[in-house]
Write an enzyme that holds these catalytic residues in place. Sequence first.
Site, mmCIF file in Angstrom:
data_model
loop_
_atom_site.group_PDB
_atom_site.id
_atom_site.type_symbol
_atom_site.label_atom_id
_atom_site.label_comp_id
_atom_site.label_asym_id
_atom_site.label_seq_id
_atom_site.Cartn_x
_atom_site.Cartn_y
_atom_site.Cartn_z
ATOM 1 N N LYS A 1 0.843 -1.210 0.000
ATOM 2 C CA LYS A 1 0.000 0.000 0.000
ATOM 3 C C LYS A 1 0.878 1.260 0.000
ATOM 4 O O LYS A 1 0.625 2.208 -0.747
ATOM 5 C CB LYS A 1 -0.936 -0.012 1.222
ATOM 6 C CG LYS A 1 -2.022 -1.070 1.106
ATOM 7 C CD LYS A 1 -2.771 -1.323 2.408
ATOM 8 C CE LYS A 1 -3.740 -2.500 2.212
ATOM 9 N NZ LYS A 1 -4.445 -2.902 3.434
ATOM 10 N N ASP B 1 -10.870 2.722 4.233
ATOM 11 C CA ASP B 1 -11.121 1.283 4.088
ATOM 12 C C ASP B 1 -12.630 1.017 3.950
ATOM 13 O O ASP B 1 -13.024 -0.094 3.584
ATOM 14 C CB ASP B 1 -10.597 0.524 5.320
ATOM 15 C CG ASP B 1 -9.326 -0.259 5.033
ATOM 16 O OD1 ASP B 1 -9.051 -0.517 3.850
ATOM 17 O OD2 ASP B 1 -8.620 -0.608 6.001
ATOM 18 N N GLN C 1 -4.553 -1.644 9.780
ATOM 19 C CA GLN C 1 -4.457 -2.955 9.132
ATOM 20 C C GLN C 1 -4.994 -4.053 10.057
ATOM 21 O O GLN C 1 -4.617 -4.136 11.223
ATOM 22 C CB GLN C 1 -2.985 -3.230 8.763
ATOM 23 C CG GLN C 1 -2.761 -4.521 8.009
ATOM 24 C CD GLN C 1 -3.374 -4.514 6.601
ATOM 25 O OE1 GLN C 1 -3.309 -3.515 5.888
ATOM 26 N NE2 GLN C 1 -3.982 -5.621 6.208
#
Length: 293
Positions: free
Chosen positions: A52, A119, A96
């Site tokens: 990412k 997200d 994460q």
Amino acid sequence: MQLLDGKLISSQIKSEIKAEVEKWIADGGKKPHLAAVLVGQDGASETYVASKIRSCEEIGFTSTLLRFGPEISEESLLDAVESLNNDPDVDGFIVQLPLPKHISENTIMEAVNPAKDVDGFHPVNVGKMCKGLPSYISATPFGIIEMLIRAGIETSGKHCVVIGRSQIVGLPMSILMQRNEYPGNCTVTITHSKTHNLKEICQTADILIAALGRPEFVTADYVKEGAVVIDVGISRVADASKKSGFAIKGDVNFNDVAPKTSYITPVPGGVGLMTICGLLTNTFKAAKKEIYR
Ligand code: NAD
């Protein structure tokens, strides 16, 4: 059979975002800034976050990585989330997953400001998606939708069967496939570990989305002739012939299933590579204040 090539499509999308970012900055816009929070030393999470961050650099975003040890308390992690919520330079951030067992993922997700929740996991963004309002669509469903669009796959009136009802893949995917727009307008069946007659249901699918996390579970006898098969699964399976000691397998037995399909995604090289595009797209939207003013 046509391959839905995640490598090709994701590199096209990244080039498009890069060009748009250059124009946005040339017109006086702020350089998009994505922050990532990584807790512990999970091997797969390290790989995902590194990719990412690398993608941000490639396309002209600023990125920040915040690392914490596995022993961090929920309270301290909430403090870190709050400081990212309040940092005016950070447009969007991700925490994460998975998190260590002593930290509630739901508590952390709900602490993220929905405007920075790139997200798309916050209940406000999930709720907006369900209502068909502008929102951040989470990365994996975004990637699948984008693949269907770019291949021009017809979805209206089709029977879409989703295997798996997780919050991050199966559930949002089933919502998106039934909405009254393209791609969508499917008749959707969502199946899960308690579903009876799974094979018979899958045999009626025009579009089959497998997200159950069981390597090579879907075999040719699950698939109707001419179906579109989207394989979301990513499992590490021991393989002594590989240097790493493992091979990456999808939820679909590709060699068995592919000849029956009209379109199919490979693993690796399919949906997994597309997910990053969702995150980058959402971060750019956040920088432009497209969804939350
Ligand atoms: P999960 O474990 O949260 O959910 C799995 C779902 O599958 C559950 O709803 C469960 O009821 C269902 N299921 C399990 N066994 C089943 C069976 N035998 N028959 C029918 N349904 C069954 O998993 P997840 O987070 O949704 O991930 C699913 C897979 O997708 C995993 O392999 C994961 O690694 C992968 N994944 C890939 C990406 C990507 O970017 N490609 C992103 C997220 C997850």
